[in-house]
Design an enzyme around this catalytic site. Structure first.
Site, PDB file in Angstrom:
ATOM      1  N   HIS A 188       1.008 -12.962   3.460  1.00  0.00           N
ATOM      2  CA  HIS A 188      -0.281 -12.426   3.025  1.00  0.00           C
ATOM      3  C   HIS A 188      -1.347 -13.456   3.319  1.00  0.00           C
ATOM      4  O   HIS A 188      -1.103 -14.660   3.190  1.00  0.00           O
ATOM      5  CB  HIS A 188      -0.249 -12.111   1.517  1.00  0.00           C
ATOM      6  CG  HIS A 188      -1.342 -11.204   1.101  1.00  0.00           C
ATOM      7  ND1 HIS A 188      -2.592 -11.678   0.777  1.00  0.00           N
ATOM      8  CD2 HIS A 188      -1.396  -9.854   0.989  1.00  0.00           C
ATOM      9  CE1 HIS A 188      -3.354 -10.655   0.472  1.00  0.00           C
ATOM     10  NE2 HIS A 188      -2.659  -9.537   0.594  1.00  0.00           N
ATOM     11  N   ASP A 218       3.845  -4.299  -0.101  1.00  0.00           N
ATOM     12  CA  ASP A 218       4.475  -3.269   0.732  1.00  0.00           C
ATOM     13  C   ASP A 218       5.983  -3.390   0.791  1.00  0.00           C
ATOM     14  O   ASP A 218       6.656  -2.471   1.258  1.00  0.00           O
ATOM     15  CB  ASP A 218       3.904  -3.332   2.153  1.00  0.00           C
ATOM     16  CG  ASP A 218       2.472  -2.868   2.189  1.00  0.00           C
ATOM     17  OD1 ASP A 218       2.162  -1.912   1.470  1.00  0.00           O
ATOM     18  OD2 ASP A 218       1.658  -3.464   2.918  1.00  0.00           O
TER      19      ASP A 218
HETATM   20  N1  ACO Z   1       7.135 -12.828   9.603  1.00  0.00           N
HETATM   21  C1  ACO Z   1       7.281 -13.973  10.315  1.00  0.00           C
HETATM   22  N2  ACO Z   1       6.331 -14.928  10.401  1.00  0.00           N
HETATM   23  C2  ACO Z   1       5.174 -14.710   9.762  1.00  0.00           C
HETATM   24  C3  ACO Z   1       4.944 -13.556   9.005  1.00  0.00           C
HETATM   25  C4  ACO Z   1       5.974 -12.589   8.940  1.00  0.00           C
HETATM   26  N3  ACO Z   1       5.824 -11.478   8.232  1.00  0.00           N
HETATM   27  N4  ACO Z   1       3.710 -13.601   8.466  1.00  0.00           N
HETATM   28  C5  ACO Z   1       3.172 -14.760   8.872  1.00  0.00           C
HETATM   29  N5  ACO Z   1       4.052 -15.433   9.664  1.00  0.00           N
HETATM   30  C6  ACO Z   1       3.856 -16.778  10.241  1.00  0.00           C
HETATM   31  C7  ACO Z   1       2.956 -16.726  11.461  1.00  0.00           C
HETATM   32  O1  ACO Z   1       3.698 -16.540  12.649  1.00  0.00           O
HETATM   33  C8  ACO Z   1       2.302 -18.078  11.384  1.00  0.00           C
HETATM   34  O2  ACO Z   1       3.219 -19.042  11.832  1.00  0.00           O
HETATM   35  P1  ACO Z   1       2.698 -20.381  12.613  1.00  0.00           P
HETATM   36  O3  ACO Z   1       1.879 -21.132  11.599  1.00  0.00           O
HETATM   37  O4  ACO Z   1       3.940 -21.078  13.026  1.00  0.00           O
HETATM   38  O5  ACO Z   1       1.885 -19.891  13.781  1.00  0.00           O
HETATM   39  C9  ACO Z   1       2.116 -18.318   9.884  1.00  0.00           C
HETATM   40  O6  ACO Z   1       3.161 -17.558   9.276  1.00  0.00           O
HETATM   41  C10 ACO Z   1       0.771 -17.860   9.354  1.00  0.00           C
HETATM   42  O7  ACO Z   1       0.603 -16.489   9.703  1.00  0.00           O
HETATM   43  P2  ACO Z   1      -0.777 -15.812  10.145  1.00  0.00           P
HETATM   44  O8  ACO Z   1      -0.496 -14.666  11.049  1.00  0.00           O
HETATM   45  O9  ACO Z   1      -1.719 -16.862  10.631  1.00  0.00           O
HETATM   46  O10 ACO Z   1      -1.273 -15.301   8.749  1.00  0.00           O
HETATM   47  P3  ACO Z   1      -2.418 -14.244   8.492  1.00  0.00           P
HETATM   48  O11 ACO Z   1      -3.011 -14.585   7.188  1.00  0.00           O
HETATM   49  O12 ACO Z   1      -3.339 -14.148   9.659  1.00  0.00           O
HETATM   50  O13 ACO Z   1      -1.642 -12.846   8.418  1.00  0.00           O
HETATM   51  C11 ACO Z   1      -0.408 -11.019   7.580  1.00  0.00           C
HETATM   52  C12 ACO Z   1      -1.274 -12.243   7.236  1.00  0.00           C
HETATM   53  C13 ACO Z   1      -1.144 -10.132   8.619  1.00  0.00           C
HETATM   54  C14 ACO Z   1      -0.199 -10.179   6.331  1.00  0.00           C
HETATM   55  C15 ACO Z   1       0.954 -11.526   8.149  1.00  0.00           C
HETATM   56  O14 ACO Z   1       1.622 -12.293   7.176  1.00  0.00           O
HETATM   57  C16 ACO Z   1       1.842 -10.372   8.621  1.00  0.00           C
HETATM   58  O15 ACO Z   1       1.692  -9.914   9.766  1.00  0.00           O
HETATM   59  N6  ACO Z   1       2.772  -9.866   7.727  1.00  0.00           N
HETATM   60  C17 ACO Z   1       3.605  -8.747   8.081  1.00  0.00           C
HETATM   61  C18 ACO Z   1       2.813  -7.450   7.908  1.00  0.00           C
HETATM   62  C19 ACO Z   1       2.588  -7.102   6.447  1.00  0.00           C
HETATM   63  O16 ACO Z   1       3.485  -7.138   5.621  1.00  0.00           O
HETATM   64  N7  ACO Z   1       1.335  -6.701   6.142  1.00  0.00           N
HETATM   65  C20 ACO Z   1       0.952  -6.280   4.784  1.00  0.00           C
HETATM   66  C21 ACO Z   1      -0.004  -7.256   4.174  1.00  0.00           C
HETATM   67  S1  ACO Z   1      -0.369  -6.838   2.522  1.00  0.00           S
HETATM   68  C22 ACO Z   1      -1.417  -5.557   2.645  1.00  0.00           C
HETATM   69  O17 ACO Z   1      -2.184  -5.398   3.548  1.00  0.00           O
HETATM   70  C23 ACO Z   1      -1.385  -4.600   1.591  1.00  0.00           C
END
Ligand code: ACO
Length: 442
Positions: free
Chosen positions: A309, A366
Site C-alpha cells: 500500500h 483487498d
Molecule cells: N508484490 C511484490 N512487490 C511489491 C508489491 C507487491 N504487491 N507491492 C510493492 N512491491 C515492491 C515494489 O516492486 C517496490 O520494490 P523496489 O523498492 O525493490 O523497487 C517496492 O515494493 C515499493 O513498491 P511501489 O510500487 O513503489 O509502491 P507504490 O506505493 O507505488 O504502490 C501499490 C502501491 C500500487 C498498492 C503496490 O503495492 C501494488 O501494486 N500492490 C498490488 C496491488 C494491490 O493490492 N492494490 C490494492 C491497493 S489498496 C487499494 O487500492 C484499496
C-alpha cells in the site's frame, strides 16, 4: 504564543533563500506550503506519484500508515465497524459527526426516498452487451445520472449539492445491482424501502421474481461491515480523481463516474478481483514459493495482489477486520473455502519473507474481501463494483468538502517538459528520415 513553524529553502548556487510557512494538521505530518514557490523562485516541484505532496487540507479521514491507523472524523475504523452502521458512517463523512437517533432516522428516510432510478435508465442499460464488465457499465450509468436529475446539478446551491449526495448514496447500489442482474440475464429487482441499506442491496442483487428472498441478519451485517471498511480512504487515486474532476466545476454525477473509472484499475480497487484470480492461479499451498519468487523478480510483472500500500507500512486495519469477519461469514453460510486457507498460508509465508519485511508490504483491504464476497454469492466481476458502492460516500463527501472551501481553485498540475526544443514545421515534401513508429493500422 507558540511560534509558527516555517521552512527555509536555500539556492546553494546563488545563496538566495526563501521562507515558507508550514501548514500543521491536527494529527500527522505538517506540509510546507509552497503555493508561492513558483512566483518567488521561478521553480516548480516534481513529485510524480505524489509521494510527498498533500493535494488539499481535509477534515474527513486520517491515516497513520506507519502505525496502521485509519480514522474517519476522528473515529477509529475498528470502532466504527463494531458499533455503527454504514449509513451512520456515511452521515459522519458527509456532516462531520455520527448522527444522534433523530438525525439518523431522518437521514435514513432521505436516502431510502431516493433508492429508485428513473425508469428510462432501464432502457439505457439495454444498450450494453451482456458480457460487459459491470464496472464498464457503472462508469457509463453513474455519469448518465446527470442526464436524468437536472434539478440537482447546480453545484453552488447547498441544497442541490445535498440532494445530489443523497441521490448518489441511494442510487449507486441500485445501479450496481442492476449491472449484476444484467450480466446474469435476470430481471432487474426494484429496491425495497422497508429493508435497511445492506439488506436492500442484497435483495436487489439476489432476489428473483419467482421466489421470496430475505437475506439473513448475519449476511446483511457482514455486507454493512464491508461497506463501512471501504467508505473512504483520504486522497487515494480515485478520490483525487473525483476532486480533480470536481475542481473544474463538473457536476457530482460526472465526478463520481470519474472516480469509478479510476477505482477500476488493478493497482487500486480492481485488486480484489485480481486477488481471487491470483489465488486460483496459485491453486495449492505447494505452489506458494514459486509465486513468491515471481513477485520478487523485477523482470516479472507479477505482483502479489492484495499486498502493499502506498500509505500503510503496517497491517492495513481494514484487512485485519475483514480477516476476522471471514470465519464468521463462511461459518454462517456453511461454506468451506480452501481459498481462505491458501490466502492465510500465503500471508504467513510472505510476512516471514525478507523481501516483504524490508519493503513493509502487508495485506491490504483487498486481500480478504474477495473471499467473503465470493462466499456471499457475488461473481468476482462484482467485487470492484461493491467497492464503488461503498466509496461513493467518501467520494461525494470529499467533493462536497472541496466545493464548500472558500478558496478552492481548479486543480491544474504543472510539468517538467522533456520534449523537443522549438523547431519549425518543414513542408511535407522536404521531410526525410525514418519514423520511430509507423501510422496506426486501422
Ligand atoms: N508484490 C511484490 N512487490 C511489491 C508489491 C507487491 N504487491 N507491492 C510493492 N512491491 C515492491 C515494489 O516492486 C517496490 O520494490 P523496489 O523498492 O525493490 O523497487 C517496492 O515494493 C515499493 O513498491 P511501489 O510500487 O513503489 O509502491 P507504490 O506505493 O507505488 O504502490 C501499490 C502501491 C500500487 C498498492 C503496490 O503495492 C501494488 O501494486 N500492490 C498490488 C496491488 C494491490 O493490492 N492494490 C490494492 C491497493 S489498496 C487499494 O487500492 C484499496
Amino acid at each position: 504564543m507558540e511560534k509558527k513553524k516555517t521552512f527555509t529553502l536555500i539556492n546553494d548556487q546563488t545563496g538566495e533563500s526563501w521562507i515558507f510557512p508550514v501548514a500543521e494538521g491536527t494529527q500527522g505530518p505538517g506540509a510546507i506550503d509552497i503555493r508561492t514557490l513558483f512566483a518567488r523562485t521561478g521553480h516548480l516541484t516534481l513529485d510524480p506519484g505524489f509521494t510527498s505532496t498533500a493535494s488539499c487540507a481535509s477534515a474527513i479521514t486520517f491515516i497513520d500508515g506507519e502505525k496502521g491507523i485509519l480514522q474517519h472524523r476522528g473515529y477509529d475504523i475498528r470502532d466504527l465497524a463494531e458499533h455503527s452502521t454504514f449509513l451512520e458512517v456515511a452521515y459522519a463523512l458527509l456532516y462531520g459527526d455520527l448522527p444522534n437517533a433523530e438525525e439518523k432516522r431522518v437521514f435514513e428516510k432521505d436516502i431510502t426516498y431516493h433508492t429508485m432510478v428513473h425508469e428510462q435508465i432501464h432502457t439505457f442499460f439495454r444498450g450494453f452487451r451482456r458480457d460487459a464488465h459491470p464496472m464498464a457499465i457503472m462508469c457509463g450509468v453513474a455519469g448518465a445520472l446527470s442526464a436524468f436529475y437536472h434539478d440537482s446539478l447546480d453545484i453552488w446551491d447547498p441544497r442541490q449539492r445535498e440532494i445530489s449526495a443523497h441521490r448518489l448514496i441511494a442510487k449507486i447500489p441500485t445501479l450496481a445491482a442492476m449491472s449484476l442482474k444484467y450480466m446474469l440475464g435476470q430481471p432487474f429487482v426494484y429496491p425495497r424501502n422497508d429493508l435497511n441499506y445492506a439488506e436492500n442491496f442484497l435483495h436487489m442483487c439476489f432476489a428473483v421474481p419467482a421466489e421470496t428472498y430475505r437475506p439473513s441478519a448475519a449476511l446483511a451485517k457482514a455486507m454493512d461491515k464491508i461497506l463501512i471498511l471501504h467508505a473512504d480512504h483520504e486522497q487515494n487515486a480515485s478520490t483525487s480523481t473525483v476532486r480533480l474532476a470536481g475542481s473544474s466545476q463538473a457536476n457530482p454525477f460526472a465526478c463520481i463516474a470519474s472516480g469509478i473509472a479510476s477505482l477500476w484499475g488493478p493497482a487500486h480497487g480492481g485488486a480484489n478481483q485480481s486477488v481471487l484470480e491470483m489465488l486460483k492461479q496459485i491453486g495449492h499451498k505447494n505452489n506458494i514459493p514459486k509465486f513468491l519468487a515471481k513477485a520478487k523478480d523485477k523482470d516479472d510483472p507479477f505482483r502479489l495482489m492484495g499486498f502493499g500500500h502506498r500509505v500503510y507500512k503496517n497491517y492495513d486495519p481494514r484487512a485485519a477486520v475483514l480477516k476476522g469477519s471471514c470465519d464468521a461469514v463462511l461459518d454462517e453460510l456453511g461454506v468451506e473455502d480452501p481459498m481462505l486457507d491458501l490466502a492465510r498460508e500465503l500471508e504467513r509465508i510472505a510476512l516471514e519473507d525478507d523481501y516483504f519485511i524490508k519493503r513493509k508490504l502487508f495485506p491490504n483491504v483487498d486481500f480478504y474481501s474477495g473471499i467473503i464476497l465470493k462466499a456471499m454469492g457475488f461473481p468476482s466481476e462484482m467485487f470492484t463494483v461493491l467497492f464503488a458502492v461503498a466509496r461513493t460516500v467518501g467520494w461525494i463527501s470529499q467533493w462536497k468538502e472541496m466545493i464548500e472551501e472558500p478558496n478552492h481553485r481548479i486543480g491544474r498540475p504543472r510539468q517538467v517538459y522533456t520534449g523537443s526544443a522549438f523547431r519549425p514545421v518543414v513542408p511535407l515534401r522536404e521531410r526525410s528520415g525514418a519514423k520511430k513508429e509507423g501510422p496506426p493500422i486501422l
